[in-house]
Design a protein around this motif. Structure first.
Motif, PDB file in Angstrom:
ATOM      1  N   VAL A  39       5.437   1.181   0.543  1.00  0.00           N
ATOM      2  CA  VAL A  39       4.308   2.105   0.628  1.00  0.00           C
ATOM      3  C   VAL A  39       4.042   2.598  -0.788  1.00  0.00           C
ATOM      4  N   THR A  40       2.777   2.551  -1.197  1.00  0.00           N
ATOM      5  CA  THR A  40       2.402   2.977  -2.536  1.00  0.00           C
ATOM      6  C   THR A  40       1.428   4.149  -2.446  1.00  0.00           C
ATOM      7  N   PHE A  41       1.440   4.936  -3.502  1.00  0.00           N
ATOM      8  CA  PHE A  41       0.603   6.129  -3.593  1.00  0.00           C
ATOM      9  C   PHE A  41      -0.186   6.043  -4.893  1.00  0.00           C
ATOM     10  N   PRO A  55      -3.237  15.955  -2.896  1.00  0.00           N
ATOM     11  CA  PRO A  55      -2.781  15.366  -4.155  1.00  0.00           C
ATOM     12  C   PRO A  55      -1.670  14.347  -3.921  1.00  0.00           C
ATOM     13  N   VAL A  56      -1.486  13.449  -4.872  1.00  0.00           N
ATOM     14  CA  VAL A  56      -0.503  12.378  -4.741  1.00  0.00           C
ATOM     15  C   VAL A  56       0.899  12.934  -4.498  1.00  0.00           C
ATOM     16  N   THR A  57       1.258  14.014  -5.150  1.00  0.00           N
ATOM     17  CA  THR A  57       2.599  14.577  -4.973  1.00  0.00           C
ATOM     18  C   THR A  57       2.826  15.031  -3.537  1.00  0.00           C
ATOM     19  N   ALA A  58       1.819  15.644  -2.911  1.00  0.00           N
ATOM     20  CA  ALA A  58       1.971  16.099  -1.519  1.00  0.00           C
ATOM     21  C   ALA A  58       2.117  14.909  -0.573  1.00  0.00           C
ATOM     22  N   PRO A  92      -7.548  14.405  -8.610  1.00  0.00           N
ATOM     23  CA  PRO A  92      -6.467  15.394  -8.414  1.00  0.00           C
ATOM     24  C   PRO A  92      -6.242  15.851  -6.968  1.00  0.00           C
ATOM     25  N   ALA A  93      -7.215  15.658  -6.085  1.00  0.00           N
ATOM     26  CA  ALA A  93      -7.076  16.153  -4.715  1.00  0.00           C
ATOM     27  C   ALA A  93      -7.063  15.056  -3.650  1.00  0.00           C
ATOM     28  N   HIS A  94      -7.109  13.786  -4.063  1.00  0.00           N
ATOM     29  CA  HIS A  94      -7.169  12.688  -3.095  1.00  0.00           C
ATOM     30  C   HIS A  94      -6.235  11.560  -3.518  1.00  0.00           C
ATOM     31  N   THR A  95      -5.627  10.914  -2.510  1.00  0.00           N
ATOM     32  CA  THR A  95      -4.640   9.861  -2.748  1.00  0.00           C
ATOM     33  C   THR A  95      -4.910   8.687  -1.826  1.00  0.00           C
ATOM     34  N   GLU A  96      -4.770   7.480  -2.366  1.00  0.00           N
ATOM     35  CA  GLU A  96      -4.790   6.289  -1.532  1.00  0.00           C
ATOM     36  C   GLU A  96      -3.346   5.926  -1.196  1.00  0.00           C
ATOM     37  N   VAL A  97      -3.055   5.821   0.094  1.00  0.00           N
ATOM     38  CA  VAL A  97      -1.736   5.421   0.580  1.00  0.00           C
ATOM     39  C   VAL A  97      -1.892   4.012   1.148  1.00  0.00           C
ATOM     40  N   THR A  98      -1.082   3.082   0.641  1.00  0.00           N
ATOM     41  CA  THR A  98      -1.128   1.693   1.104  1.00  0.00           C
ATOM     42  C   THR A  98       0.245   1.310   1.646  1.00  0.00           C
ATOM     43  N   TYR A 135       3.189  11.828  -1.299  1.00  0.00           N
ATOM     44  CA  TYR A 135       4.490  11.202  -1.548  1.00  0.00           C
ATOM     45  C   TYR A 135       5.624  12.049  -0.970  1.00  0.00           C
ATOM     46  N   ASN A 136       5.615  13.345  -1.251  1.00  0.00           N
ATOM     47  CA  ASN A 136       6.676  14.219  -0.761  1.00  0.00           C
ATOM     48  C   ASN A 136       6.796  14.149   0.758  1.00  0.00           C
ATOM     49  N   GLN A 137       5.654  14.163   1.461  1.00  0.00           N
ATOM     50  CA  GLN A 137       5.710  14.105   2.920  1.00  0.00           C
ATOM     51  C   GLN A 137       6.287  12.781   3.382  1.00  0.00           C
ATOM     52  N   TRP A 138       5.927  11.690   2.722  1.00  0.00           N
ATOM     53  CA  TRP A 138       6.441  10.375   3.138  1.00  0.00           C
ATOM     54  C   TRP A 138       7.948  10.308   2.992  1.00  0.00           C
ATOM     55  N   THR A 139       8.539  11.059   2.084  1.00  0.00           N
ATOM     56  CA  THR A 139       9.991  11.021   1.902  1.00  0.00           C
ATOM     57  C   THR A 139      10.729  11.820   2.975  1.00  0.00           C
TER      58      THR A 139
END
Length: 149
Positions: free
Chosen positions: A86-88, A13-16, A93-99, A18-22
């Motif tokens: 970096v964008t999310f 999910p997007v929150t996971a 609900p279970a997949h995120t595009e990270v750019t 994003y949280n890891q990137w921080t």
């Protein structure tokens, strides 16, 4: 200035994502050439890199951070000049595009040649693939920082 832009889909999910990137201190676990990152304040990080045998140290300031959306930065001191974003984007609900988008200024002949040969593009693409495996294999983030800058 040179630019690079790469995207990857991660199966979290997007929150996971994003949280890891921080969690900047974990970057050496999936970013080649990153030896160490210290988060000195909410907005200041200190980087030590070693790429192609060349060691560099620099400070980067986080200029914008919006939970689950983006993190932007710019170097403020040290060796090398770069900025990035970096964008999310939630796909479902279970997949995120990270750019990841970066502007950087190669220094010297070797870095300029490496840039022209696509080394930085391949490096960023590989780092995003390793990020994907890092977060997916864990199944959860190592921590989070949900502050807004």
């Amino acid at each position: 200035m040179s630019q690079v832009k790469e995207s990857i889909e991660v199966d979290v999910p997007v929150t996971a994502a994003y949280n890891q990137w921080t969690q900047f201190e974990s970057f050496p676990q999936f970013m080649e050439g990153v030896e160490r990152i210290e988060q000195r304040t909410d907005t200041l990080t200190h980087w030590v890199t070693k790429i192609g045998g060349v060691e560099r140290e620099f400070d980067a300031e986080i200029t914008e951070q919006i939970p689950d959306e983006k993190v932007a930065w710019v170097t403020v001191s040290g060796e090398g000049e770069q900025s990035g974003l970096v964008t999310f984007r939630p796909i479902d609900p279970a997949h995120t595009e990270v750019t990841l988008m970066m502007d950087f200024d190669p220094e010297g002949m070797a870095e300029n040649i490496a840039d022209k040969l696509g080394f930085v593009d391949r490096q960023v693409k590989g780092d995003l693939k390793r990020f994907k495996h890092f977060i997916e294999d864990r199944g959860t983030e190592t921590g989070s920082w949900r502050g807004r800058i």
